[in-house]
Design an enzyme around this catalytic site. Sequence first.
Site, PDB file in Angstrom:
ATOM      1  N   ARG A 190     -23.258  63.640   9.773  1.00 26.14           N
ATOM      2  CA  ARG A 190     -22.078  64.065   9.537  1.00 26.14           C
ATOM      3  C   ARG A 190     -21.415  63.876  10.938  1.00 26.14           C
ATOM      4  NH1 ARG A 190     -18.830  67.900  12.842  1.00 26.14           N
ATOM      5  NH2 ARG A 190     -16.949  68.689  11.498  1.00 26.14           N
ATOM      6  N   THR A 249     -11.945  72.967  12.842  1.00 30.05           N
ATOM      7  CA  THR A 249     -12.443  72.413  11.730  1.00 30.05           C
ATOM      8  C   THR A 249     -12.326  70.852  11.792  1.00 30.05           C
ATOM      9  OG1 THR A 249     -10.979  74.393  11.046  1.00 30.05           O
ATOM     10  CG2 THR A 249     -12.296  73.157   9.379  1.00 30.05           C
ATOM     11  N   GLY A 288     -17.693  64.445  12.858  1.00 29.58           N
ATOM     12  CA  GLY A 288     -16.526  65.227  13.092  1.00 29.58           C
ATOM     13  C   GLY A 288     -15.405  64.420  13.680  1.00 29.58           C
ATOM     14  N   ASP A 289     -14.230  65.134  13.896  1.00 35.23           N
ATOM     15  CA  ASP A 289     -13.107  64.487  14.447  1.00 35.23           C
ATOM     16  C   ASP A 289     -13.303  64.237  15.996  1.00 35.23           C
ATOM     17  OD1 ASP A 289     -13.512  67.155  15.177  1.00 35.23           O
ATOM     18  OD2 ASP A 289     -11.432  67.050  16.324  1.00 35.23           O
ATOM     19  N   THR A 307     -16.531  72.568  20.744  1.00 39.22           N
ATOM     20  CA  THR A 307     -16.209  71.183  21.515  1.00 39.22           C
ATOM     21  C   THR A 307     -15.484  71.465  22.909  1.00 39.22           C
ATOM     22  OG1 THR A 307     -15.484  70.085  19.544  1.00 39.22           O
ATOM     23  CG2 THR A 307     -14.876  69.067  21.090  1.00 39.22           C
TER      24      THR A 307
HETATM   25  N1  ASP Z   1     -14.298  69.712  15.713  1.00 42.76           N
HETATM   26  C1  ASP Z   1     -15.737  69.705  15.950  1.00 42.76           C
HETATM   27  C2  ASP Z   1     -16.266  69.067  14.949  1.00 42.76           C
HETATM   28  O1  ASP Z   1     -15.976  69.195  13.980  1.00 42.76           O
HETATM   29  C3  ASP Z   1     -16.128  71.011  16.210  1.00 42.76           C
HETATM   30  C4  ASP Z   1     -15.560  71.839  17.250  1.00 42.76           C
HETATM   31  O2  ASP Z   1     -14.526  71.660  17.536  1.00 42.76           O
HETATM   32  O3  ASP Z   1     -16.230  72.621  17.648  1.00 42.76           O
HETATM   33  O4  ASP Z   1     -17.565  68.663  15.247  1.00 42.76           O
END
Ligand code: ASP
Length: 337
Positions: free
Chosen positions: A232, A257, A234-235, A204
Amino acid sequence: MTDSSNVSNSEKPNLSAPVAVIAIHGGAGAITRAAMSAEKERLYLLALEQIVSSGQAILAAGGSALDAVTEAVRLLEECPLFNAGTGSVMTHLGTHELDACIMDGKTLDAGAVSCVSHIRNPILTARKVMELSPHVLFTGEGAEIFAREHQQEMVAADYFYTQERYDQLQRAKASAGVMLDHDAASLTASKSDDPLDPDRKFGTVGAVALDAFGNLAAATSTGGMTNKQAGRVGDTPIIGAGCYASNRTVAVSSTGTGEVFMRAVAAYDVAALIDYAGMTLQQAADKVVMEKLVALDGQGGMIAIDRFGNVCLPFNSEGMYRGFGYVGQAPEVAIYR
Ligand code: ASP
């Protein structure tokens, strides 16, 4: 260009007047075992330095924190070294699904998109969502319809393709790792000369800034995680997890994560610890990254700037692509501890 071991936090130089500052990250992860990474390392540090400089220039000209983080993340999306925009990782189906989020600390306005596959710069669309829509988060097809309606640059799905990410997906599938970025077993297969092992890296990107008017802003953008299931989320596009800003406390952008950062409401937790527990930025960020996330097996880091202009860049992985720069000072960039 610096890669000092001290680029983890910084006290604002002069607490009597607002000094505008920007910090960026390009993901956290594990250090690669490849021997020949010096040239690649130089490329990463140069890219980070140039992007910090671009943000500093906006702030120095009286630009807003919001404009500085938008441009910094757009540049990170445009740079194939980082997992956002072009160069994004692939889903299990071999497709790209990108997420992005932006938040204005002055108004608490926010905008986000998730699971988009044809928007060249998801961060620009997230900003449009914030400014032009009564909604905060659009996903998939609806997000792309919104983007078209607002003249966002659309691209063919293969615009985001790179051979490196394809190879990475094949390694992930071979090791049956749903989230290979976290999987130490993948080490053996990686042939990359990147400073941080792409198979064990959270890619990210993000930026946080404080402008001369005392306004904070945060922006985060990602391709997500290699071999993630289609659909999916993510955060990154979730306010309070991957991105948060409030002039009252702090601006935060996370990488790691995603599932754990969501469960820990990581970015907002830093703000809450400052606000309700009276912690300093350093104490709050360390508590979240080094204790609370670790307890849930969450790996990664975050960048944060508080309302006084203090900078904190904590990570619990081996490295994090990162940098910051106060207006009027040279950018400081680093990868390892
Ligand atoms: N936090 C991001 C996600 O879970 C992944 C990342 O930080 O690379 O999609």
